[in-house]
Design an enzyme around this catalytic site. Structure first.
Site, PDB file in Angstrom:
ATOM      1  CB  SER A   1       0.534  14.068   1.093  1.00 14.27           C
ATOM      2  OG  SER A   1       1.517  14.856   0.546  1.00 14.27           O
TER       3      SER A   1
ATOM      4  CE1 TYR B   1      -0.960  19.718   3.035  1.00 15.46           C
ATOM      5  CE2 TYR B   1       0.979  17.989   2.849  1.00 15.46           C
ATOM      6  CZ  TYR B   1       0.113  18.551   2.182  1.00 15.46           C
ATOM      7  OH  TYR B   1      -0.535  18.074   1.287  1.00 15.46           O
TER       8      TYR B   1
END
Length: 274
Positions: free
Chosen positions: A78, A100
């Site tokens: 990501s 995350y």
């Protein structure tokens, strides 16, 4: 009267969009805040979901890979991955607020570590980024109707932020690209990113990964130690399910051989224990 979660989300979004808009849209910074719960095994949930489970799968399949032909391991990372949110002394991110981001940066690091170790076996590891995709993650930030209203603005922002892929079709561009390349031609220290033009045409960009080899080894060794600990624990534990109920049996298995455990498991299935 207290503000609802939706009202607070909208206020936060409006207040920071002008000062940090590009950073938020390109990485999800500040809004991908997950509740980092603990799994029944005692692991941090996001660490286990995004990183450790994948590490275990690769290690379990390692002996089957790269034999008949070259094998690619393609990780989905990501642009939210940030080295500042990751600590080699807290790889599960127990004490941080961006689990995350931490797990996705660790994904980049582990990809490099696997590639360095497995190239000689014909196994290549590379990492990709899908960009900002409309999914359950984004719907957790703002409801669908809000995204619908701001979509024209997002399309315009593609002039400055190419990672606003939005659709799964556009997001898959980098994945498709790396699968069509010769494994040895891909740079393991490059993150291949799905990008999209303002007119909606998907293309692939590259982001350099500044990852030190020693740091990659450090994380790999920590995960390997955790993996071996789980193997030992489950080797000394036998779980059988009878009529939908799981019974865990630990005592008495530690001193038994693997052949005895296999025979007992076989006999259990023969007797209708599933």
């Amino acid at each position: 009267m207290e503000n609802t979660v939706l009202e607070r989300s909208i206020v936060i979004f409006v207040n920071v969009v002008f000062s940090e808009g590009v950073r938020i849209l390109s990485t999800g910074w500040g809004v991908l805040n997950h509740i980092n719960e603990t799994t029944p095994e005692g692991l941090q949930e996001i660490f286990a979901t995004n990183l450790f489970g994948h590490f275990v799968m690769v290690r379990e399949l390692e002996d089957c890979l790269g034999k008949a032909q070259e094998t690619q391991i393609i990780w989905t990372s990501s642009q939210n991955a940030n080295s500042d949110d990751f600590s080699y002394t807290d790889v599960q991110h127990r004490n941080g607020r961006e689990p995350y981001s931490s797990s996705k940066y660790a994904t980049d690091v582990v990809s490099v570590a696997f590639n360095d170790r497995l190239n000689k076996k014909g196994i290549y590891s590379v990492t990709t980024c899908p960009g900002l995709v409309m999914s359950n993650l984004t719907l957790g930030i703002l409801p669908a109707w809000v995204w619908f209203l701001v979509m024209p603005f997002i399309f315009f922002m593609r002039l400055f932020v190419g990672s606003l892929t939005c659709s799964a079709y556009n997001a898959a561009e980098a994945l498709i690209y790396v699968t069509k390349q010769k494994c040895e031609s891909l740079n393991p220290r490059i993150k291949y990113c799905s990008l999209c033009s303002v007119l909606g045409r998907p293309y692939v960009g590259e982001e350099k990964l500044n990852i030190d080899e020693k740091d990659a080894d450090d994380l790999y060794n920590q995960l390997e130690t955790l993996y071996q600990g789980f193997k030992l624990m489950y080797r000394n534990s036998k779980t059988i399910t009878t009529q939908g109920h799981v019974t865990e049996m630990r005592n008495g298995f530690k001193a038994r051989s693997e052949d005895e455990l296999d025979n007992e498991a076989h006999n259990g299935y023969q007797n209708g224990i599933h």
